[in-house]
Design a protein around this motif. Structure first.
Motif, PDB file in Angstrom:
ATOM      1  N   ASP A   3       0.863  -1.188   0.000  1.00  9.54           N
ATOM      2  CA  ASP A   3       0.000   0.000   0.000  1.00  9.54           C
ATOM      3  C   ASP A   3       0.895   1.232   0.000  1.00  9.54           C
ATOM      4  O   ASP A   3       1.558   1.525   0.999  1.00  9.54           O
ATOM      5  CB  ASP A   3      -0.897  -0.008   1.234  1.00  9.54           C
ATOM      6  CG  ASP A   3      -1.801   1.205   1.332  1.00  9.54           C
ATOM      7  OD1 ASP A   3      -1.777   2.073   0.427  1.00  9.54           O
ATOM      8  OD2 ASP A   3      -2.536   1.295   2.320  1.00  9.54           O
ATOM      9  N   PRO A   4       0.924   1.995  -1.092  1.00 12.54           N
ATOM     10  CA  PRO A   4       1.810   3.166  -1.163  1.00 12.54           C
ATOM     11  C   PRO A   4       1.380   4.307  -0.236  1.00 12.54           C
ATOM     12  O   PRO A   4       2.117   5.272  -0.076  1.00 12.54           O
ATOM     13  CB  PRO A   4       1.717   3.592  -2.628  1.00 12.54           C
ATOM     14  CG  PRO A   4       0.402   3.084  -3.083  1.00 12.54           C
ATOM     15  CD  PRO A   4       0.166   1.811  -2.321  1.00 12.54           C
ATOM     16  N   PHE A   5       0.218   4.180   0.381  1.00 17.01           N
ATOM     17  CA  PHE A   5      -0.295   5.252   1.237  1.00 17.01           C
ATOM     18  C   PHE A   5      -0.162   4.931   2.729  1.00 17.01           C
ATOM     19  O   PHE A   5      -0.694   5.641   3.563  1.00 17.01           O
ATOM     20  CB  PHE A   5      -1.748   5.570   0.868  1.00 17.01           C
ATOM     21  CG  PHE A   5      -1.869   6.016  -0.552  1.00 17.01           C
ATOM     22  CD1 PHE A   5      -1.515   7.306  -0.919  1.00 17.01           C
ATOM     23  CD2 PHE A   5      -2.269   5.141  -1.530  1.00 17.01           C
ATOM     24  CE1 PHE A   5      -1.583   7.719  -2.236  1.00 17.01           C
ATOM     25  CE2 PHE A   5      -2.349   5.543  -2.855  1.00 17.01           C
ATOM     26  CZ  PHE A   5      -1.999   6.830  -3.209  1.00 17.01           C
ATOM     27  N   THR A   6       0.583   3.886   3.054  1.00 12.61           N
ATOM     28  CA  THR A   6       0.776   3.483   4.448  1.00 12.61           C
ATOM     29  C   THR A   6       1.315   4.635   5.295  1.00 12.61           C
ATOM     30  O   THR A   6       0.882   4.829   6.427  1.00 12.61           O
ATOM     31  CB  THR A   6       1.733   2.282   4.540  1.00 12.61           C
ATOM     32  OG1 THR A   6       1.157   1.205   3.813  1.00 12.61           O
ATOM     33  CG2 THR A   6       1.989   1.873   5.967  1.00 12.61           C
ATOM     34  N   PRO A  54       4.880  12.355   2.109  1.00 17.90           N
ATOM     35  CA  PRO A  54       5.671  11.726   1.050  1.00 17.90           C
ATOM     36  C   PRO A  54       4.840  11.457  -0.212  1.00 17.90           C
ATOM     37  O   PRO A  54       5.373  11.465  -1.320  1.00 17.90           O
ATOM     38  CB  PRO A  54       6.170  10.419   1.668  1.00 17.90           C
ATOM     39  CG  PRO A  54       5.363  10.206   2.897  1.00 17.90           C
ATOM     40  CD  PRO A  54       4.816  11.529   3.311  1.00 17.90           C
ATOM     41  N   ASN A  55       3.545  11.252  -0.062  1.00 22.40           N
ATOM     42  CA  ASN A  55       2.688  11.005  -1.222  1.00 22.40           C
ATOM     43  C   ASN A  55       2.400  12.286  -1.996  1.00 22.40           C
ATOM     44  O   ASN A  55       2.007  12.233  -3.157  1.00 22.40           O
ATOM     45  CB  ASN A  55       1.385  10.326  -0.807  1.00 22.40           C
ATOM     46  CG  ASN A  55       1.635   8.969  -0.214  1.00 22.40           C
ATOM     47  OD1 ASN A  55       1.691   8.820   1.003  1.00 22.40           O
ATOM     48  ND2 ASN A  55       1.855   7.990  -1.067  1.00 22.40           N
ATOM     49  N   CYS A  61      -0.503  10.641  -4.579  1.00 22.59           N
ATOM     50  CA  CYS A  61      -1.848  11.025  -4.150  1.00 22.59           C
ATOM     51  C   CYS A  61      -2.591  11.721  -5.295  1.00 22.59           C
ATOM     52  O   CYS A  61      -3.780  11.482  -5.521  1.00 22.59           O
ATOM     53  CB  CYS A  61      -1.795  11.917  -2.922  1.00 22.59           C
ATOM     54  SG  CYS A  61      -3.423  12.207  -2.192  1.00 22.59           S
ATOM     55  N   GLU A  62      -1.896  12.567  -6.014  1.00 21.88           N
ATOM     56  CA  GLU A  62      -2.494  13.227  -7.176  1.00 21.88           C
ATOM     57  C   GLU A  62      -2.937  12.192  -8.211  1.00 21.88           C
ATOM     58  O   GLU A  62      -4.038  12.276  -8.756  1.00 21.88           O
ATOM     59  CB  GLU A  62      -1.496  14.196  -7.790  1.00 21.88           C
ATOM     60  CG  GLU A  62      -2.005  14.918  -9.002  1.00 21.88           C
ATOM     61  CD  GLU A  62      -0.954  15.842  -9.604  1.00 21.88           C
ATOM     62  OE1 GLU A  62      -1.211  16.345 -10.702  1.00 21.88           O
ATOM     63  OE2 GLU A  62       0.112  16.048  -8.990  1.00 21.88           O
ATOM     64  N   ARG A  63      -2.084  11.209  -8.462  1.00 20.04           N
ATOM     65  CA  ARG A  63      -2.433  10.155  -9.411  1.00 20.04           C
ATOM     66  C   ARG A  63      -3.620   9.336  -8.900  1.00 20.04           C
ATOM     67  O   ARG A  63      -4.496   8.963  -9.681  1.00 20.04           O
ATOM     68  CB  ARG A  63      -1.226   9.249  -9.686  1.00 20.04           C
ATOM     69  CG  ARG A  63      -0.164   9.920 -10.542  1.00 20.04           C
ATOM     70  CD  ARG A  63       0.926   8.954 -10.970  1.00 20.04           C
ATOM     71  NE  ARG A  63       1.630   8.324  -9.867  1.00 20.04           N
ATOM     72  CZ  ARG A  63       2.677   8.845  -9.238  1.00 20.04           C
ATOM     73  NH1 ARG A  63       3.144  10.020  -9.601  1.00 20.04           N
ATOM     74  NH2 ARG A  63       3.258   8.202  -8.247  1.00 20.04           N
ATOM     75  N   GLU A  64      -3.658   9.070  -7.611  1.00 16.59           N
ATOM     76  CA  GLU A  64      -4.776   8.326  -7.016  1.00 16.59           C
ATOM     77  C   GLU A  64      -6.084   9.102  -7.177  1.00 16.59           C
ATOM     78  O   GLU A  64      -7.112   8.530  -7.527  1.00 16.59           O
ATOM     79  CB  GLU A  64      -4.502   8.052  -5.531  1.00 16.59           C
ATOM     80  CG  GLU A  64      -5.605   7.316  -4.832  1.00 16.59           C
ATOM     81  CD  GLU A  64      -5.716   5.842  -5.190  1.00 16.59           C
ATOM     82  OE1 GLU A  64      -6.676   5.202  -4.718  1.00 16.59           O
ATOM     83  OE2 GLU A  64      -4.859   5.325  -5.931  1.00 16.59           O
TER      84      GLU A  64
END
Length: 98
Positions: A3-6, A54-55, A61-64
């Motif tokens: 999970d890149p948002f951890t 960091p996101n 986060c923008e891409r998400e």
């Protein structure tokens, strides 16, 4: 699965507790009963916190947000340091707060 948002700022436990007390997350578009002035202050706080994440720096986060919007339609609130207003075009209708 990774999970890149951890480590995302908005996923920290302190903000979950804050959301319970506030009646909504700092990054939500609207919180019931909140004045426009309080909402603007909350947006400023959320944008400032996003800019420490960091996101935010790696633009994940923008891409998400772009993916969520593409997949599910409009998704307002604060995403990646940008306030997304309902009914605005993501490419041109963004309100940036600093």
């Amino acid at each position: 699965m990774f999970d890149p948002f951890t480590n995302a700022v908005c996923r920290q436990d302190v903000y979950r507790q804050d959301a319970i007390e506030r009646g909504g997350f700092l990054w939500d578009h609207r919180i019931e009963g909140e004045s426009d002035a309080k909402r603007l202050d909350r947006y400023r706080e959320a944008v400032a916190l996003c800019q420490t994440c960091p996101n935010y720096r790696d633009r994940s986060c923008e891409r998400e947000h772009n993916w969520v919007e593409y997949r599910y339609g409009e998704h307002s609130g604060v995403w990646a340091g940008v306030v997304h207003e309902p009914g605005s075009d993501s490419a041109s209708g963004l309100l940036r707060l600093i």
